[in-house]
Design a protein around this motif. Structure first.
Motif, short mmCIF file in Angstrom:
data_model
loop_
_atom_site.label_atom_id
_atom_site.label_comp_id
_atom_site.label_asym_id
_atom_site.label_seq_id
_atom_site.Cartn_x
_atom_site.Cartn_y
_atom_site.Cartn_z
N ILE A 44 0.82 -1.21 0.00
CA ILE A 44 0.00 0.00 0.00
C ILE A 44 0.86 1.26 0.00
N VAL A 45 1.99 1.22 0.68
CA VAL A 45 2.86 2.39 0.71
C VAL A 45 3.50 2.64 -0.65
N ARG A 46 3.72 1.56 -1.39
CA ARG A 46 4.28 1.72 -2.74
C ARG A 46 3.22 2.26 -3.70
N VAL A 47 1.99 1.81 -3.54
CA VAL A 47 0.90 2.28 -4.39
C VAL A 47 0.54 3.73 -4.03
N HIS A 48 0.68 4.05 -2.75
CA HIS A 48 0.37 5.41 -2.26
C HIS A 48 1.63 5.99 -1.62
N PRO A 49 2.60 6.41 -2.41
CA PRO A 49 3.88 6.88 -1.87
C PRO A 49 3.76 8.09 -0.95
N GLU A 50 2.63 8.79 -0.98
CA GLU A 50 2.45 9.93 -0.09
C GLU A 50 2.46 9.50 1.38
N ILE A 51 2.19 8.21 1.62
CA ILE A 51 2.21 7.70 3.00
C ILE A 51 3.61 7.79 3.59
N LEU A 52 4.62 7.72 2.74
CA LEU A 52 5.99 7.79 3.23
C LEU A 52 6.27 9.08 3.97
N SER A 53 5.63 10.16 3.56
CA SER A 53 5.88 11.45 4.19
C SER A 53 5.46 11.45 5.65
N ALA A 54 4.48 10.60 5.99
CA ALA A 54 4.02 10.52 7.38
C ALA A 54 4.93 9.65 8.23
N GLU A 55 5.85 8.92 7.61
CA GLU A 55 6.72 8.02 8.34
C GLU A 55 8.01 8.66 8.78
N GLY A 56 8.19 9.95 8.44
CA GLY A 56 9.37 10.67 8.91
C GLY A 56 10.68 10.16 8.37
N ILE A 57 10.66 9.58 7.18
CA ILE A 57 11.88 9.03 6.59
C ILE A 57 12.68 10.16 5.95
N ALA A 58 13.98 10.12 6.11
CA ALA A 58 14.85 11.16 5.57
C ALA A 58 14.69 11.28 4.06
N ASP A 59 14.69 12.51 3.57
CA ASP A 59 14.48 12.75 2.14
C ASP A 59 15.49 12.02 1.27
N GLU A 60 16.75 11.95 1.75
CA GLU A 60 17.77 11.32 0.93
C GLU A 60 17.54 9.82 0.76
N VAL A 61 16.87 9.21 1.74
CA VAL A 61 16.55 7.78 1.64
C VAL A 61 15.52 7.57 0.54
N ILE A 62 14.50 8.42 0.51
CA ILE A 62 13.45 8.30 -0.49
C ILE A 62 13.96 8.69 -1.87
N SER A 63 14.70 9.80 -1.93
CA SER A 63 15.16 10.29 -3.23
C SER A 63 16.23 9.40 -3.85
N GLY A 64 16.83 8.52 -3.03
CA GLY A 64 17.86 7.64 -3.57
C GLY A 64 17.33 6.63 -4.56
N GLY A 65 16.03 6.40 -4.54
CA GLY A 65 15.40 5.53 -5.53
C GLY A 65 15.48 4.05 -5.23
N LYS A 66 16.01 3.68 -4.05
CA LYS A 66 16.17 2.26 -3.74
C LYS A 66 15.44 1.87 -2.46
N ILE A 67 14.48 2.68 -2.07
CA ILE A 67 13.82 2.40 -0.80
C ILE A 67 13.12 1.06 -0.81
N TRP A 68 12.52 0.65 -1.93
CA TRP A 68 11.80 -0.64 -1.96
C TRP A 68 12.78 -1.80 -1.93
N GLU A 69 13.88 -1.68 -2.69
CA GLU A 69 14.90 -2.73 -2.65
C GLU A 69 15.48 -2.87 -1.24
N HIS A 70 15.68 -1.74 -0.56
CA HIS A 70 16.21 -1.78 0.80
C HIS A 70 15.21 -2.43 1.76
N ARG A 71 13.94 -2.13 1.57
CA ARG A 71 12.92 -2.74 2.45
C ARG A 71 12.80 -4.23 2.18
N TYR A 72 12.87 -4.63 0.92
CA TYR A 72 12.86 -6.07 0.61
C TYR A 72 14.02 -6.75 1.32
#
Length: 293
Positions: free
Chosen positions: A133-161
């Motif tokens: 659901i977070v991948r389908v609705h990426p706006e949810i990430l903003s509520a999780e307080g994750i650092a911008d550089e983690v999200i902008s790096g483009g590998k957040i899903w691979e890292h979570r896997y």
């Protein structure tokens, strides 16, 4: 009637194409009566195995259920686990994270609910929501307080896997066996079940406009599931894609996979030592003495 459950298992490192996987297969049962008999037999087998599992106290079993709305997660859990002793089984449903949970990493809230040795834990939805659901609705990430550089790096899903696979491997090494079920429902069958919820007053509470809004993201969810299943199905924590258009068939398949998993653990009741046998004899003598008094 035999059914090859292994054919539903997602191979480790394999790509997943859900459109090529059936949502309905030839029924394992030949009649409604045979279905009820087969399920009752498997439920009884599960009850007996759970008793040994609880007494053996070497392993824990984690069952994860993921699916689109109306796929039958609740009914499968209810029907398949109906004979299990509640003392050795816990069910957790993960809703929207609380403010406290949002202050921690995405695995924190589910890790607090992991089953202890001798127990069966059931996750009705799970930490996998964080790559669905977070991948389908990426706006949810903003509520999780994750650092911008983690999200902008483009590998957040691979890292979570990777985090998920590492955690499930750690659990395996420490005695937890994880089995994951994706209930594969067709969009047409979901529509049919939504309509039945409208027609049956006792089921009205199960349907909301939010469910209809999520249905609009069906293709996005299928892509998210394909990526997730392919990246996180391993030998030690496999995913099973269970055809879910036929609820009865899905229940029989799921119960069979659970039974196969428990049977593979070579469970047994603890053996009594010589000192334990002596203790039991002493207890017997004390109890008989009460009778004779």
């Amino acid at each position: 009637m035999h059914f090859d459950c292994d054919a539903l298992c997602v191979p480790e490192g394999g790509k997943v194409n859900l459109s090529a996987r059936p949502t309905r297969v030839k029924p394992i049962y030949s009649s409604r009566e045979e279905y009820k008999e087969m399920l009752a037999q498997q439920v009884e087998q599960l009850r007996k195995l759970q008793n040994v599992h609880y007494a053996d106290n070497r392993f824990s079993l984690l069952l994860i259920f993921q699916a689109m709305d109306a796929a039958g997660k609740d009914s499968i859990i209810r029907h398949v686990m109906t004979g299990v002793n509640p003392q050795g089984c816990q069910v957790f449903s993960f809703k929207h994270p609380s403010p406290e949970e949002l202050e921690h990493d995405f695995l924190w809230r589910s890790n607090r609910c992991l089953p202890e040795r001798g127990h069966i834990g059931i996750f009705n939805r799970s930490y996998y929501e964080e790559v669905l659901i977070v991948r389908v609705h990426p706006e949810i990430l903003s509520a999780e307080g994750i650092a911008d550089e983690v999200i902008s790096g483009g590998k957040i899903w691979e890292h979570r896997y990777r985090s998920i696979v590492d955690m499930e491997t750690h659990l395996y090494r420490n005695g937890t066996r994880t089995v994951k079920f994706f209930l594969h429902l067709s969009k047409a069958e979901q529509r049919k079940r939504f309509l039945s919820r409208i027609d049956a007053p006792e089921k009205n509470w199960k349907l909301s406009m939010a469910d209809i809004e999520e249905r609009k993201y069906w293709d996005g969810y299928m892509k998210a599931y394909e990526a997730c299943l392919g990246a996180t199905s391993t030998k030690h924590a496999p995913w099973y894609v269970v055809p879910a258009d036929d609820k009865a068939n899905a229940r029989l398949i799921v119960s069979r996979v659970i039974l196969d998993t428990l049977e593979s653990l070579d469970l047994s009741y603890p053996l009594s030592s010589e000192s334990r046998q002596k203790e039991l004899l002493d207890i017997r003598e004390q109890l008989k003495a009460e009778e004779d008094a």
